[in-house]
Motif scaffolding. Structure first.
Motif, mmCIF file in Angstrom:
data_model
loop_
_atom_site.group_PDB
_atom_site.id
_atom_site.type_symbol
_atom_site.label_atom_id
_atom_site.label_comp_id
_atom_site.label_asym_id
_atom_site.label_seq_id
_atom_site.Cartn_x
_atom_site.Cartn_y
_atom_site.Cartn_z
ATOM 1 N N THR A 97 86.335 -51.601 -52.847
ATOM 2 C CA THR A 97 86.141 -50.926 -51.573
ATOM 3 C C THR A 97 87.407 -51.031 -50.733
ATOM 4 O OG1 THR A 97 85.342 -52.883 -50.396
ATOM 5 C CG2 THR A 97 83.686 -51.562 -51.589
ATOM 6 N N ILE A 98 87.543 -50.123 -49.789
ATOM 7 C CA ILE A 98 88.671 -50.199 -48.858
ATOM 8 C C ILE A 98 88.631 -51.515 -48.102
ATOM 9 C CG2 ILE A 98 89.580 -49.237 -46.717
ATOM 10 C CD1 ILE A 98 88.817 -46.458 -47.807
ATOM 11 N N GLU A 99 87.443 -51.911 -47.661
ATOM 12 C CA GLU A 99 87.315 -53.132 -46.857
ATOM 13 C C GLU A 99 87.813 -54.346 -47.623
ATOM 14 O OE1 GLU A 99 84.899 -49.952 -45.384
ATOM 15 O OE2 GLU A 99 84.918 -50.889 -47.377
ATOM 16 N N TRP A 126 97.619 -44.110 -53.414
ATOM 17 C CA TRP A 126 96.519 -44.967 -52.950
ATOM 18 C C TRP A 126 97.054 -46.107 -52.094
ATOM 19 C CZ3 TRP A 126 92.446 -47.448 -51.372
ATOM 20 C CH2 TRP A 126 92.311 -48.829 -51.565
ATOM 21 N N LEU A 130 95.836 -47.406 -48.339
ATOM 22 C CA LEU A 130 95.592 -48.805 -48.013
ATOM 23 C C LEU A 130 96.494 -49.274 -46.877
ATOM 24 C CD1 LEU A 130 94.190 -51.483 -48.582
ATOM 25 C CD2 LEU A 130 95.768 -51.831 -50.512
ATOM 26 N N GLU A 133 95.054 -48.011 -43.644
ATOM 27 C CA GLU A 133 93.874 -48.802 -43.285
ATOM 28 C C GLU A 133 94.267 -50.180 -42.752
ATOM 29 O OE1 GLU A 133 90.710 -48.023 -43.155
ATOM 30 O OE2 GLU A 133 90.801 -46.023 -44.041
ATOM 31 N N THR A 244 84.553 -43.717 -54.255
ATOM 32 C CA THR A 244 84.722 -44.516 -53.044
ATOM 33 C C THR A 244 85.596 -43.807 -52.009
ATOM 34 O OG1 THR A 244 84.524 -46.545 -54.348
ATOM 35 C CG2 THR A 244 85.517 -46.750 -52.177
ATOM 36 N N LEU A 245 86.644 -43.145 -52.471
ATOM 37 C CA LEU A 245 87.610 -42.507 -51.565
ATOM 38 C C LEU A 245 87.345 -41.014 -51.385
ATOM 39 C CD1 LEU A 245 90.814 -44.206 -53.025
ATOM 40 C CD2 LEU A 245 89.491 -44.940 -51.042
ATOM 41 N N TRP A 248 87.481 -39.751 -47.717
ATOM 42 C CA TRP A 248 88.369 -40.512 -46.825
ATOM 43 C C TRP A 248 89.176 -39.576 -45.933
ATOM 44 C CZ3 TRP A 248 93.766 -41.030 -46.394
ATOM 45 C CH2 TRP A 248 94.216 -42.157 -45.666
#
Length: 322
Positions: A97-99, A126, A130, A133, A244-245, A248
């Protein structure tokens, strides 16, 4: 500027014996793991942490940096994210996950002693997502940010891939690729063959396949395909919506980024260079670097523009000019 003798001096450093390599412990809800990093050089005011793409690729994408940045006495740190080849590979999709990855970067930052007086974060593809984020979550720790070959909206990437890049192929080739995607026949050797011949050599790395550097071949060999597919999907013509992305989008949040920021685009990139130029105008202190001969891996096919522009940005931020 850091003296060459100081830059190359690893004496009395905890990673002297390993030539800058160490493993950093990472705490996660799924247990304790470790990630691989390698420091090159010593510069107390310019330390660049490299976030590789993929997801699931490796630091090997950046091995060409060795041919350019040491001559500028710039410290940089290779880093394989969790579940990438040189780091631990728990293989748990709950961590994809991004988190998680933002928190992982923060743990790496603390372990390396990076802070607002020296910490530059570089992310490509990618890794650029990140980096954005991280900059939104922890801006107080950054000295500078570099977003390379990545737009701020997945849907913009999808549209550019299907409406601009795809039609540049011979029509029968693009039609066959789309047919294989509709059938979800991604494991068909023909799918990879068509992409490598007509897409990768035009928009990922503009060299004949038999001339691709060994570092890139190893990156592809070491790619964690399960992680890649989970987060971005199978298709090379846009991210899969249920990945997941897949949805985004941080375009509306770029104005919150107040650290000096460099965006890097290239004429032949898989990402729209005009979007990356636009991004530089959305952040509070932005600069755009264009690589006219480059593609997605512009550090390899347009180093003549990529590295001077990157070095100039690092120097300008370090000396308070941006």
């Amino acid at each position: 500027m850091t003296e060459l003798s100081d830059y190359l001096d690893y004496s009395n450093a905890p990673d002297q014996l390993t030539g800058g390599v160490r493993r950093i412990p990472i705490s996660t809800p799924k247990g304790e793991f470790s990630v691989w990093v390698k420091r090159v050089g010593n510069n107390p005011t310019i330390r660049v942490l490299l976030l590789h793409g993929g997801p699931g690729a490796t630091h090997e994408l950046y091995e060409c940096f060795d041919g350019y940045l040491p001559a500028e006495a710039i410290e940089y740190i290779y880093y394989d994210q969790l579940d990438s080849h040189y780091s631990d590979q728990p293989g748990d999709p709950a961590l994809w996950t991004i988190e998680h990855f933002v928190d992982e970067v923060e743990q790496v930052r603390r372990a390396l002693g990076l802070d607002k007086d020296n910490f530059f974060l570089f992310g490509q593809s990618w890794g650029g997502m990140l980096a954005i984020e991280y900059a939104l979550a922890h801006p107080q720790h950054l000295k500078g940010l570099i977003i390379s070959n990545m737009v701020s909206d997945v849907q913009a990437y999808n549209r550019y891939a299907r409406e601009v890049l795809g039609p540049q192929m011979p029509p029968e080739v693009f039609a066959e690729i789309l047919q294989l995607e509709r059938e979800q026949d991604y494991e068909n050797p023909r799918y990879e063959e068509l992409l490598m011949q007509h897409h990768y050599t035009a928009h990922v790395l503009r060299m004949p396949l038999d001339e691709w550097p060994d570092s890139i071949l190893r990156t592809f060999k070491h790619l964690n395909k399960a992680l890649y597919v989970h987060m971005q999907g199978h298709s090379e013509f846009g991210m899969t919506p249920n990945a997941t992305l897949g949805n985004w989008n941080r375009s509306a949040d770029l104005g919150r980024i107040d650290v000096p920021t460099l965006t890097i685009g290239a004429t032949h990139d898989t990402m729209d260079p005009e979007h990356m130029k636009w991004m530089a105008g959305q952040v509070q202190r932005g600069r755009y670097l264009h690589c006219p001969n480059g593609s997605h891996l512009a550090q390899y096919d347009d180093p003549q523009h990529f590295f001077p522009g990157l070095v100039q940005f690092l120097r300008d931020v370090d000396e308070g000019r941006l």
